[in-house]
Scaffold this active site. Sequence first.
Site, short mmCIF file in Angstrom:
data_model
loop_
_atom_site.label_atom_id
_atom_site.label_comp_id
_atom_site.label_asym_id
_atom_site.label_seq_id
_atom_site.Cartn_x
_atom_site.Cartn_y
_atom_site.Cartn_z
N ARG A 90 6.94 5.27 -23.04
CA ARG A 90 6.64 4.17 -23.79
C ARG A 90 6.97 4.67 -25.45
O ARG A 90 6.72 5.85 -25.64
CB ARG A 90 5.41 3.57 -23.66
CG ARG A 90 5.07 3.11 -22.43
CD ARG A 90 3.69 2.53 -22.41
NE ARG A 90 3.10 2.15 -20.77
CZ ARG A 90 2.07 1.98 -20.60
NH1 ARG A 90 1.06 1.78 -21.60
NH2 ARG A 90 1.73 1.64 -19.54
N HIS B 111 8.21 9.16 -4.33
CA HIS B 111 7.95 8.13 -5.09
C HIS B 111 6.63 7.33 -4.71
O HIS B 111 6.65 6.13 -4.24
CB HIS B 111 9.16 7.13 -5.09
CG HIS B 111 9.29 6.26 -6.25
ND1 HIS B 111 10.21 5.84 -6.92
CD2 HIS B 111 8.45 5.15 -6.65
CE1 HIS B 111 10.13 5.07 -7.79
NE2 HIS B 111 8.98 4.44 -7.56
N GLU C 179 6.61 -5.31 -5.51
CA GLU C 179 6.33 -4.59 -6.81
C GLU C 179 4.82 -3.99 -6.54
O GLU C 179 4.03 -4.79 -6.08
CB GLU C 179 6.44 -5.51 -7.78
CG GLU C 179 5.82 -4.87 -9.26
CD GLU C 179 6.57 -3.75 -9.60
OE1 GLU C 179 6.15 -3.01 -10.52
OE2 GLU C 179 7.99 -3.60 -9.18
N GLU D 73 14.96 4.10 -14.87
CA GLU D 73 14.72 2.98 -14.91
C GLU D 73 14.55 2.04 -16.09
O GLU D 73 14.07 2.62 -17.04
CB GLU D 73 13.13 2.76 -14.09
CG GLU D 73 12.96 3.22 -12.78
CD GLU D 73 11.76 3.26 -12.03
OE1 GLU D 73 10.85 2.19 -12.70
OE2 GLU D 73 11.28 3.81 -11.15
N ASP E 134 4.68 -3.70 4.33
CA ASP E 134 4.96 -3.76 5.54
C ASP E 134 6.41 -4.60 6.03
O ASP E 134 7.29 -3.46 6.74
CB ASP E 134 3.96 -4.38 6.42
CG ASP E 134 2.76 -3.79 6.31
OD1 ASP E 134 2.54 -2.64 5.84
OD2 ASP E 134 1.81 -4.17 7.04
N HIS F 143 -4.06 -1.96 2.94
CA HIS F 143 -4.48 -2.66 4.10
C HIS F 143 -6.01 -2.46 3.82
O HIS F 143 -6.54 -3.35 4.20
CB HIS F 143 -4.14 -1.93 5.46
CG HIS F 143 -2.71 -2.14 6.01
ND1 HIS F 143 -2.65 -3.10 6.86
CD2 HIS F 143 -1.61 -1.93 5.45
CE1 HIS F 143 -1.49 -3.33 7.12
NE2 HIS F 143 -0.84 -2.57 6.18
N ASN G 101 8.74 11.04 -9.00
CA ASN G 101 8.75 9.70 -10.07
C ASN G 101 7.34 9.78 -10.72
O ASN G 101 6.56 9.62 -10.24
CB ASN G 101 8.92 8.49 -8.98
CG ASN G 101 9.21 7.21 -9.91
OD1 ASN G 101 9.93 7.38 -10.80
ND2 ASN G 101 8.09 6.29 -9.91
N GLN G 102 7.81 9.50 -12.10
CA GLN G 102 6.63 9.18 -12.99
C GLN G 102 5.33 10.04 -12.83
O GLN G 102 4.41 9.45 -12.43
CB GLN G 102 6.24 7.61 -12.96
CG GLN G 102 7.51 6.64 -13.53
CD GLN G 102 7.18 5.31 -13.59
OE1 GLN G 102 7.89 4.53 -14.04
NE2 GLN G 102 5.62 5.03 -13.34
#
Length: 544
Positions: free
Chosen positions: A281, A161, A481, A426, A90, A76, A206-207
């Site tokens: 990677r 996450h 995404e 993933e 949202d 936002h 996550n990550q």
Amino acid sequence: MKLLHGLALVFLLAAASCKADEEITCEENEPFTCSNTDILSSKNFGKDFIFGVASSAYQIEGGRGRGVNVWDGFSHRYPEKSGSDLKNGDTSCESYTRWKKDVEIMGELNATGYRFSFAWSRIVPKGKVSRGVDQAGLDYYHNLIDALLEKNITPFVTLFHWDLPQTLQDEYEGFLDRQIIQDFKDYADLCFKEFGGKVKNWITINQLYTVPTRGYALGTDAPGRCSPKVDTKQRCYGGNSSTEPYIVAHNQLLAHAAIVDLYRTNYAFQNGKIGPVMITRWFLPYDESDPACIEAAERMNQFFHGWYMEPLTKGRYPDIMRQIVGSRLPNFTEAEAELVAGSYDFLGLNYYVTQYAKPKPNPYPSETHTALMDAGVDLTFNNSRGEYPGPVFAEDANSYYYPKGIYYVMDYFKTKYNNPLIYITENGISTPGSESRCEAIADYKRINYLCSHLCFLRKVIREKGVNIRGYFAWALGDNYEFCKGFTVRFGLSYVNWDDLDDRNLKESGKWYQRFINGTAKNPVKQDFLRSSLSSQSQKKRLAC
């Protein structure tokens, strides 16, 4: 005589089976005919191997019924950073109210696992458990988990996450402050008590790499902090791109370790497993004949993977990082090192792309310096001969994918980190969000991506003995995404943004369904996709 003939026949069939097994080949580049799919199916990975799909709360649930998180605040405040379409989470797939359809699609896929995340602010709207727990949030996840278990779909739950409650960011800058450790621990404790009888696979964060680098070095992700000169448009609300990423990463590791210790100490009776998720990677030398490029690729491995894996296995950061980063890199106390080392039962590894590495001077100190520059490596998607590692991954980012990279990454983790239990949490590819419904559903590019990576995954398990027990395709369905909004689609199922009840398996979802069932067949060949057929003719042939 008949007995001998029968034995001979059994022997010949077994030999033929073994021969077929040994002759599996995996294409490293286009065209991906996936001609090995008659023997590349879920049956070749073992009966207990999990094949599932993945998602995350902010990307699919929508904002209804939960507290504000940092991605709400970030998107936002800086709508142009949350997606070129200026959209946010949202309203996304609205899975908060349409979760039954999600489970129905997973059942249609015959998925055996679902990796999803709890929205911290849906369960604890104000961040701290002491300030109240939302029963509606608990009920939502109970209903979802119960429905999954009814269909024999194993839940893998991610506690964090990236959607930290905004209140904790406002009060003490979230992971920049060690107060986060206790608040995260209290939230995790609540989740273990509430759901631990049903959930046996927990992911802490996550990550680990992403929030420190993108959220605190570049300011491109929530919460959006960076040095003033790093974002020339002055769209960071403060920060130090040279120091804060290392502090945030350090506190993430300490919080992760504290939660694992809590689970092992107080909830061992639940007989579950817990671990973090890493983004991975593979790094190839820009010029394989240049020792400096070879060294740059390995140095990048240390800064990208070793940043977390060395503490998780040895309780300290890589020597090369300590040497280069110096006093900007926090130290673990002896007690902290002991807590962090070995703080996982499994590793979740996310893999998407491979890059080329070559040396680049580290400009520290400078006003535009970020922690990402400390490795002294320039990453590209082409090598010294102008060659790309594989097909296009994302047109807008000029990025390319390399299926064999997943083979190298898994072998690297097995060799360097004592063959840990691994789940691929993933793996997937995007297609343009501007495509028509028909084009989006006919996603043969995604089939090629999935089958080529699954081939190399099987190959590394078989040839190297890597201890991989599951694979989760990203993603269950099209969703918001991060930083791209709805301009791309990652889903194996199509979501109509004008009618959210309209959700159907794409061709990739149907292929994955057949793969799981052990009946996968070749996808449509590349030459058809590139053919001169008119758009209308293609739609007619594809029955769109």
